[in-house]
Structures are given as structure tokens and as C-alpha cells.
Write a protein that holds these residues in place. Structure first.
Motif, PDB file in Angstrom:
ATOM      1  N   GLY A  65       1.245  -1.317   0.202  1.00  0.00           N
ATOM      2  CA  GLY A  65       0.202  -0.255  -0.252  1.00  0.00           C
ATOM      3  C   GLY A  65       0.836   1.761  -0.587  1.00  0.00           C
ATOM      4  O   GLY A  65       1.470   1.589  -0.571  1.00  0.00           O
ATOM      5  N   CYS A  66       0.283   2.106   0.605  1.00  0.00           N
ATOM      6  CA  CYS A  66       0.819   3.671   0.858  1.00  0.00           C
ATOM      7  C   CYS A  66       1.042   4.469   1.963  1.00  0.00           C
ATOM      8  O   CYS A  66       0.243   4.300   2.530  1.00  0.00           O
ATOM      9  N   SER A  67       2.370   4.911   2.622  1.00  0.00           N
ATOM     10  CA  SER A  67       2.082   5.795   3.037  1.00  0.00           C
ATOM     11  C   SER A  67       1.799   6.946   2.898  1.00  0.00           C
ATOM     12  O   SER A  67       2.549   7.617   2.436  1.00  0.00           O
ATOM     13  N   VAL A  68       1.612   8.159   3.671  1.00  0.00           N
ATOM     14  CA  VAL A  68       0.603   9.180   3.020  1.00  0.00           C
ATOM     15  C   VAL A  68       0.894  10.080   4.267  1.00  0.00           C
ATOM     16  O   VAL A  68       0.495   9.747   5.613  1.00  0.00           O
ATOM     17  N   GLY A  69       1.089  11.462   3.709  1.00  0.00           N
ATOM     18  CA  GLY A  69       1.159  12.718   5.013  1.00  0.00           C
ATOM     19  C   GLY A  69       0.681  13.469   3.718  1.00  0.00           C
ATOM     20  O   GLY A  69       1.050  14.253   2.353  1.00  0.00           O
ATOM     21  N   VAL A  70      -0.098  14.841   4.834  1.00  0.00           N
ATOM     22  CA  VAL A  70      -0.951  14.760   4.176  1.00  0.00           C
ATOM     23  C   VAL A  70      -0.555  16.795   4.968  1.00  0.00           C
ATOM     24  O   VAL A  70      -0.557  16.841   5.995  1.00  0.00           O
ATOM     25  N   ILE A  71       0.704  17.745   4.721  1.00  0.00           N
ATOM     26  CA  ILE A  71       0.983  18.931   5.185  1.00  0.00           C
ATOM     27  C   ILE A  71       0.380  20.273   4.514  1.00  0.00           C
ATOM     28  O   ILE A  71       0.265  20.591   3.724  1.00  0.00           O
ATOM     29  N   ARG A  72       0.321  20.907   6.388  1.00  0.00           N
ATOM     30  CA  ARG A  72      -0.103  22.266   6.054  1.00  0.00           C
ATOM     31  C   ARG A  72       0.448  23.293   7.022  1.00  0.00           C
ATOM     32  O   ARG A  72       0.527  23.153   8.662  1.00  0.00           O
ATOM     33  N   ASN A  73       0.619  24.389   6.459  1.00  0.00           N
ATOM     34  CA  ASN A  73       1.872  25.270   7.280  1.00  0.00           C
ATOM     35  C   ASN A  73       2.828  24.259   8.223  1.00  0.00           C
ATOM     36  O   ASN A  73       3.312  24.919   9.482  1.00  0.00           O
ATOM     37  N   GLY A  74       3.760  23.502   7.719  1.00  0.00           N
ATOM     38  CA  GLY A  74       4.985  23.171   8.302  1.00  0.00           C
ATOM     39  C   GLY A  74       4.149  21.726   9.163  1.00  0.00           C
ATOM     40  O   GLY A  74       5.104  21.766   9.790  1.00  0.00           O
ATOM     41  N   ARG A  75       3.141  21.969   9.559  1.00  0.00           N
ATOM     42  CA  ARG A  75       2.727  20.100  10.080  1.00  0.00           C
ATOM     43  C   ARG A  75       1.539  19.459   9.379  1.00  0.00           C
ATOM     44  O   ARG A  75       0.749  19.723   8.420  1.00  0.00           O
ATOM     45  N   PHE A  76       1.375  18.258  10.036  1.00  0.00           N
ATOM     46  CA  PHE A  76       0.379  17.444   9.385  1.00  0.00           C
ATOM     47  C   PHE A  76      -0.769  17.642  10.151  1.00  0.00           C
ATOM     48  O   PHE A  76      -0.947  17.768  10.686  1.00  0.00           O
ATOM     49  N   ILE A  77      -1.279  17.522   8.616  1.00  0.00           N
ATOM     50  CA  ILE A  77      -2.914  17.862   9.169  1.00  0.00           C
ATOM     51  C   ILE A  77      -4.021  16.609   8.874  1.00  0.00           C
ATOM     52  O   ILE A  77      -4.796  15.826   9.295  1.00  0.00           O
ATOM     53  N   TYR A  78      -2.322  15.311   8.077  1.00  0.00           N
ATOM     54  CA  TYR A  78      -3.662  13.712   8.274  1.00  0.00           C
ATOM     55  C   TYR A  78      -2.077  13.654   7.760  1.00  0.00           C
ATOM     56  O   TYR A  78      -1.198  12.994   6.842  1.00  0.00           O
ATOM     57  N   LYS A  79      -2.216  12.347   8.282  1.00  0.00           N
ATOM     58  CA  LYS A  79      -0.953  11.233   8.323  1.00  0.00           C
ATOM     59  C   LYS A  79      -0.806   9.420   9.074  1.00  0.00           C
ATOM     60  O   LYS A  79      -1.744   9.697   9.704  1.00  0.00           O
ATOM     61  N   LYS A  80      -1.160   8.836   7.659  1.00  0.00           N
ATOM     62  CA  LYS A  80      -1.971   7.229   8.047  1.00  0.00           C
ATOM     63  C   LYS A  80      -1.674   6.404   6.993  1.00  0.00           C
ATOM     64  O   LYS A  80      -0.646   6.823   5.853  1.00  0.00           O
ATOM     65  N   TYR A 341       7.978   0.185  -6.593  1.00  0.00           N
ATOM     66  CA  TYR A 341       7.958   1.592  -5.882  1.00  0.00           C
ATOM     67  C   TYR A 341       7.389   2.330  -6.900  1.00  0.00           C
ATOM     68  O   TYR A 341       7.461   3.024  -7.744  1.00  0.00           O
ATOM     69  N   ARG A 342       6.241   3.224  -6.241  1.00  0.00           N
ATOM     70  CA  ARG A 342       5.445   4.183  -6.788  1.00  0.00           C
ATOM     71  C   ARG A 342       5.698   5.382  -5.144  1.00  0.00           C
ATOM     72  O   ARG A 342       5.147   5.588  -4.236  1.00  0.00           O
ATOM     73  N   SER A 343       5.698   7.019  -6.288  1.00  0.00           N
ATOM     74  CA  SER A 343       6.096   8.096  -4.918  1.00  0.00           C
ATOM     75  C   SER A 343       5.420   9.221  -5.613  1.00  0.00           C
ATOM     76  O   SER A 343       5.828   9.789  -7.087  1.00  0.00           O
ATOM     77  N   GLU A 344       5.274   9.833  -4.994  1.00  0.00           N
ATOM     78  CA  GLU A 344       4.750  11.762  -5.020  1.00  0.00           C
ATOM     79  C   GLU A 344       4.537  12.676  -4.555  1.00  0.00           C
ATOM     80  O   GLU A 344       4.262  12.284  -2.959  1.00  0.00           O
ATOM     81  N   TYR A 345       5.775  13.539  -4.529  1.00  0.00           N
ATOM     82  CA  TYR A 345       5.549  14.292  -3.440  1.00  0.00           C
ATOM     83  C   TYR A 345       5.402  15.782  -4.306  1.00  0.00           C
ATOM     84  O   TYR A 345       5.787  16.667  -5.409  1.00  0.00           O
ATOM     85  N   LEU A 346       3.766  16.430  -3.796  1.00  0.00           N
ATOM     86  CA  LEU A 346       2.941  17.374  -4.665  1.00  0.00           C
ATOM     87  C   LEU A 346       2.659  18.747  -3.540  1.00  0.00           C
ATOM     88  O   LEU A 346       2.415  18.445  -2.653  1.00  0.00           O
ATOM     89  N   ARG A 347       3.270  20.118  -3.918  1.00  0.00           N
ATOM     90  CA  ARG A 347       3.258  20.873  -3.168  1.00  0.00           C
ATOM     91  C   ARG A 347       2.731  21.893  -3.721  1.00  0.00           C
ATOM     92  O   ARG A 347       3.109  22.760  -5.119  1.00  0.00           O
ATOM     93  N   PHE A 348       1.605  23.322  -2.992  1.00  0.00           N
ATOM     94  CA  PHE A 348       1.110  24.006  -3.461  1.00  0.00           C
ATOM     95  C   PHE A 348       1.727  25.157  -2.683  1.00  0.00           C
ATOM     96  O   PHE A 348       1.258  25.310  -1.474  1.00  0.00           O
ATOM     97  N   PRO A 349       2.833  25.937  -3.286  1.00  0.00           N
ATOM     98  CA  PRO A 349       3.104  26.580  -2.181  1.00  0.00           C
ATOM     99  C   PRO A 349       2.367  27.979  -2.047  1.00  0.00           C
ATOM    100  O   PRO A 349       3.026  27.990  -0.360  1.00  0.00           O
ATOM    101  N   ALA A 355       1.318  17.479  -0.526  1.00  0.00           N
ATOM    102  CA  ALA A 355       0.384  15.749  -0.381  1.00  0.00           C
ATOM    103  C   ALA A 355       1.662  14.738  -0.999  1.00  0.00           C
ATOM    104  O   ALA A 355       2.213  15.110  -1.510  1.00  0.00           O
ATOM    105  N   ILE A 356       1.950  14.296  -0.115  1.00  0.00           N
ATOM    106  CA  ILE A 356       3.265  13.161   0.141  1.00  0.00           C
ATOM    107  C   ILE A 356       2.671  11.630  -0.024  1.00  0.00           C
ATOM    108  O   ILE A 356       2.149  11.084   1.089  1.00  0.00           O
ATOM    109  N   LEU A 357       3.240  11.250  -1.254  1.00  0.00           N
ATOM    110  CA  LEU A 357       2.568   9.346  -0.930  1.00  0.00           C
ATOM    111  C   LEU A 357       3.494   8.706  -0.934  1.00  0.00           C
ATOM    112  O   LEU A 357       4.228   9.125  -1.921  1.00  0.00           O
ATOM    113  N   LEU A 358       4.357   7.752  -0.841  1.00  0.00           N
ATOM    114  CA  LEU A 358       5.106   6.816  -0.616  1.00  0.00           C
ATOM    115  C   LEU A 358       4.768   4.939  -1.010  1.00  0.00           C
ATOM    116  O   LEU A 358       3.607   5.603   0.395  1.00  0.00           O
ATOM    117  N   CYS A 359       4.785   4.531  -1.804  1.00  0.00           N
ATOM    118  CA  CYS A 359       3.962   3.512  -1.571  1.00  0.00           C
ATOM    119  C   CYS A 359       5.173   2.483  -2.616  1.00  0.00           C
ATOM    120  O   CYS A 359       6.113   2.627  -2.589  1.00  0.00           O
TER     121      CYS A 359
END
Length: 563
Positions: A65-80, A341-349, A355-359
Motif C-alpha cells: 500500500g502507501c504511507s500518506v502525509g498531508v502538510i499545511r503550514n509545516g505540520r501534518f494535518i493528516y498522516k496515515k 515503488y511509486r511516489s509523489e511529492y506535490l506542493r502548493f506553495p 501531499a506526499i505519498l510513498l507506495c
């Protein structure tokens, strides 16, 4: 006395009323604050549940599967995390699981080059041959900056290995890859004239860092990036004997819901890939884009500078990062794919949102998932999702299916129809209009019919990336085809191909592979979706003497006839 008593009673009543009002106001304020605090929390919970739903397919026993991290203002607002790090051992994924991140590594290679330049080890405008003099003189200097922006024209080593009959999953040492690149006598394009993605650029940049700084890329990046930022579980994996705690295995889907192993403990090439990291560590890297702690202060800006072609046109590839636009908002992103392995690092500056997904599953699709997650959290910031303008007269995808050839780049695109969808690169393509589809990067492909011939054009920022007609195979006789048969050798690949006529087709035998049938695009040009485009050359006696082989990432490789 009576007046005094009455006054006291009146004052007491006013006080009581005041106290009641204060209690009432406090109650109302408390209720307001409770509601105000509950609404965002409730909304956040609902959004988190919707993200859970997106990843639910991985959340089952025995699935990668995947590990997911969603970041806003330098902090995780979702991590699972969803799924397992090791199916063999039954170990679940966590945000501390160490993934191979593929081409997401390129931004760290680019950062190392920029920091090495800040330390006066090199300049981004240096000719690469200053550090790698064994590379051929191509008639034009190739700068480190052009390599960083993927405009150098250097052929992709993954293509070169496959064309040699090798297995890219079983690559030899870095020294072997360097020798392979050094053997190439030509480039895909004049340096700086075109954007053409090649892993060779970043592999060579790793070599440049080592020769310029006298430190391996792994050591230089550790000292200059990972350690200063506290990324304790991130490294360039350049030593296949190294034990990496919490390293994740990768898988492909198999039959009957089972999985196949698809990872390597021996692959240790770095530069184009090679970074192993965690969701938790990438939070620290994300923060650095907003408050740089590395080097002398130029890093973040340089990483996010658009590349510029020789003609002055700006492209969207910066330094190991793609600068794009999604639903009206600027984005900075890069994906990665190697083995399973599949990964994505997407940033809205502008929103300080990532949104970070490591799969560890080859079919995970983290790029699409990252955008869908962003849709949920940035719903109020994003422009309306433009729905395809499908009308009752919307053409059948069969209209656009087929094989297209760009005569300039010799690139071949093939489209099929499956389940009513136009398929390209293994995925269903989203229609934009009656004659337009998005490619996998979100650029718009346009089909047009000219004198009964279907044409495809794909403009990208800065250039026309693909422009070619649909090919209808030319029927040649067995006698005509026999003139192209024989054995051919490429010094650049150190490989021989055997061409013969079988079942009415010219076929080519690549070492370690079954014979590949070729279709004729013309009297002296053949193609295959599995190989590429072959253009034959003749001698003074009009006899076939050689052919040039081209793929999208490796053009013009010469094979000379040996008998």
C-alpha cells in the motif's frame, strides 16, 4: 430607611440582572466558541474520512500500500499508512517506513549541485567535460545547468540498457553505466534546444559532485542536507551492503489477488534515483522550502527556477522539480517509479500545502491520489474542475486509436481502445473536447484530420513536444523485405541485432528477447511499439549498409551491417 431599603433592593436587583446577563453572555460565548471550534474539527474529520476512503483499497490484510502525509503550514494535518511493508513478515506500513522514492530523488541531487556551487566546488554553467573529460566532444558544450533542466540531449541509460538486451532491473555497477554513456557518439538534440527527460543527466551529476567535492553524493547530501535538517532516516543508497532499518519491500499485483515481489537489494545507482526516505522525514524537507536552513540562501530559489531553452522559451522543468498549474493554483511536484515503488511529492506553495505519498505497489497511482487528496483539502481555493465538453456527437475513441510517428524526433505514440476509453501509456486518457485528451502530465493532446490523415500534436510549455501523423503500415513483398535482412552491430551499445523475414514481416532479434516484428512506415523506415523507429541507410551501390534506431529518450543510435 424605606428609601434606603428600596435603593438597596433596586441596586441588588440590577446587580442580579447584570450577573444573569453575564452568565447568559458567557454561556452564549461558550456555545459560539464550542460550535466554532467544532465546525473545523468536524470538517477536518469528514475530510480525513474521505481521504481514508481514497486509500481504502490498500487497507486490507495481505496487501501492499502507501504511507500518506498531508502538510499545511509545516505540520501534518493528516498522516496515515495503509497496507503492509513486508507481506512475507506481515509488518504493516507506518509513517516511519523507509521507501525507495525513485525520481523524487532528483531534487536532492539538484540541491547537492546547488550547494556544491555555493561552496565554490563548481558552477552550474560549467561544461560537464570539465569534471567528466571521458565524455565525447559532441560539438556543443553540455552544461550542468542544461543537465539539471533535462535539456542536455544526453541519451537515457535505462533505454540504452534495454536496447542492449539487458534488464534495467539488473543494472551493473555505476562504472558500467558510465562506460555505456561514454560510448554514445551522439545526442538526442542540440544542448538546450529541447526538453527531453533523461536519467543519465542526474546519474552524471552524481559523478560530478563526487569528482568536484571529493565526496560521494551520499556523503555530501548527508552532510549538507539530511543531517542539518534532521532527516535521520533519509539517505542516498549507494552501498548495497548497507542495512537500512525499516526498509520497505515492493510488489506487483499477481493473479487471484496475490502479489509478486518487485524490489532489489543490489540496485545502488544514485543521482537519478537512489534516495530512501520516510513520510516523517519529508515533512522536514517540505518546511525548508519556506524557511531555508541550508547553504548560503540561494537554494530554494534556484531549485524553483524555470529552465530556459536556447530560443528563450521557458519550460516547466526546474531543478529536479516540475513547476505546473493545477486548477488555477501553482504547483511544485515530482513523482518517482522504479521496481514496484511509486511516489509523489506535490506542493502548493501559495497555500503552504503538500501531499506526499510513498507506495510499495506498482499499481498504486500516487500521482492521481495526491491530486484527489488536494481536491478535498483545497476545495475552497481551487478553480472549478473543468468537465469534459462531451456532446452527443462526441466521437468514438476508435477515431483516434492507432500508432503515430513524429518525423522529427522519431518518437512513436500508440493508442488503443479499452472499455470505451482511449488508452495511452497503460492508462485511460481523460477527454477534454471532441478532439482533445489530457496526457499523463496534464498537457492537452489534439487530434486533427488533414486530407483524411489523422494528426496528433502535443504542445508543452516552451515547445511542440510531439507532432506526427497516424501511420498505416506499408505492405512490402518478401523480396523487398529481404533486402533489409542481415546482422547489424552497434558500437555505442556493444550489441548485435539479427534482422530476418518471418511470416511476411521484417523481424529483429534483440539479445535475450524474442523476435520483434516490424511494420513498414515507408520504403526504408520500420517501427515497433516494443522497440522504436528504424531508418535504414544505403551505400553507393544502393545496398543497405546501416540503420539508426530511435526511442523517445535515445535517438539516432547507429547499427552497421556486418555481413
Amino acid at each position: 430607611m424605606a428609601d434606603a431599603a428600596w435603593c438597596g433592593f433596586r441596586d441588588g436587583g440590577q446587580i442580579l440582572q447584570r450577573e444573569r446577563k453575564q452568565v447568559l453572555m458567557k454561556t452564549l460565548i461558550f456555545l459560539f466558541l464550542s460550535i466554532a471550534g467544532t465546525v473545523p474539527a468536524f470538517a477536518a474529520d469528514v475530510t480525513a474520512e474521505r481521504v481514508d476512503h481514497l486509500l481504502a483499497g490498500f487497507d486490507k490484510p495481505g496487501s501492499a500500500g502507501c504511507s500518506v502525509g498531508v502538510i499545511r503550514n509545516g505540520r501534518f494535518i493528516y498522516k496515515k499508512s495503509f497496507g503492509y511493508a513486508s507481506l512475507e513478515l506481515g509488518v504493516p506500513l507506518t509513517p516511519q517506513s523507509v521507501f525507495y522514492v525513485g525520481s523524487v530523488s532528483k531534487q536532492f541531487t539538484a540541491a547537492s549541485v546547488v550547494l556544491a556551487a555555493e561552496q565554490d566546488y563548481l558552477s552550474l554553467d560549467d561544461d560537464v567535460r570539465k569534471y567528466l573529460p571521458e565524455l565525447p566532444d559532441y560539438g556543443h558544450p553540455v552544461t550542468l545547468r542544461q543537465m539539471l533542466h533535462q535539456t542536455s540531449g544526453i541519451r537515457d541509460f535505462f533505454d540504452l540498457i534495454a536496447l542492449s538486451g539487458g534488464n534495467p532491473a539488473e543494472i551493473g555497477s555505476p562504472a558500467d553505466i558510465l562506460k555505456l554513456i561514454v560510448r554514445q557518439k551522439g545526442l538526442n538534440n542540440v544542448p538546450g534546444a529541447e526538453w527531453n527527460y533523461s536519467n543519465s543527466n542526474y546519474f552524471l551529476l552524481a559523478e560530478v559532485v563526487q569528482r568536484a567535492t571529493k565526496k560521494s553524493l551520499a556523503r555530501f547530501a548527508a552532510e549538507s542536507i539530511f543531517q542539518p535538517l534532521g532527516m535521520k532516516h533519509t539517505l542516498f543508497f549507494d552501498d548495497n551492503t548497507l542495512v537500512v532499518p525499516n526498509r520497505v519491500a515492493a510488489y506487483d499485483p499477481g493473479k487471484d489477488g496475490k502479489f509478486l515481489v518487485d524490489w532489489s537489494t543490489s540496485y545502488n545507482l544514485v543521482g537519478g534515483g537512489g534516495v530512501m526516505s520516510t513520510v516523517d522525514d519529508l515533512l522536514l524537507w517540505d518546511r525548508n522550502f519556506y524557511s531555508n536552513k541550508l547553504g548560503k540562501g540561494t537554494l530554494v530559489q534556484q531549485l524553483q527556477n524555470h529552465g530556459v531553452l536556447n530560443n528563450g522559451n521557458q519550460i516547466n522543468y526546474a531543478l529536479g522539480l516540475m513547476l505546473e498549474d493545477y486548477r488555477g493554483l501553482p504547483t511544485v511536484e515530482h513523482s518517482g517509479a522504479n521496481f514496484g515503488y511509486r511516489s509523489e511529492y506535490l506542493r502548493f506553495p501559495q497555500q503552504r500545502f503538500s501531499a506526499i505519498l510513498l507506495c510499495n505497489l506498482s499499481t498504486a497511482g500516487p500521482v492521481g491520489l495526491a491530486h484527489k487528496i488536494s481536491d478535498l483539502y483545497l476545495e475552497g481555493d481551487l478553480a472549478p474542475n473543468s468537465a469534459p465538453r462531451v456532446s452527443p456527437g462526441f466521437p468514438n475513441p476508435e477515431t483516434h486509436a492507432g500508432t503515430y510517428l513524429d518525423p522529427h524526433t522519431k518518437t512513436i505514440y500508440n493508442f488503443t481502445v479499452e472499455g470505451g476509453n482511449l488508452m495511452g501509456w497503460g492508462e485511460a486518457l481523460q477527454p477534454v473536447a471532441a478532439n482533445q485528451y489530457y496526457d499523463l502530465q496534464g498537457d492537452v493532446m489534439t487530434f486533427s484530420s488533414n486530407n483524411g490523415v489523422m494528426h496528433l500534436s502535443l504542445p508543452i510549455p516552451g515547445e511542440l513536444y510531439f507532432s506526427g501523423d497516424r501511420i498505416e503500415p506499408l505492405k512490402l513483398s518478401a523480396v523487398e523485405l529481404s533486402g533489409f535482412a542481415g546482422n547489424f552491430h552497434s558500437e555505442e551499445l556493444d550489441t548485435s541485432y539479427t534482422l530476418s523475414v518471418e511470416g511476411g514481416h521484417l523481424t529483429v532479434k534483440v539479445p535475450n528477447n524474442p523476435s520483434i516484428p516490424l511494420d513498414a512506415a515507408g520504403r526504408d523506415e520500420f517501427y515497433s511499439n516494443d522497440l522504436g523507429d528504424l531508418v535504414f541507410h544505403t551505400d553507393a551501390g544502393d545496398r543497405v549498409s546501416a540503420f539508426s534506431l530511435s526511442t523517445q529518450a535515445s535517438r539516432g543510435i547507429i547499427f552497421a551491417k556486418v555481413n
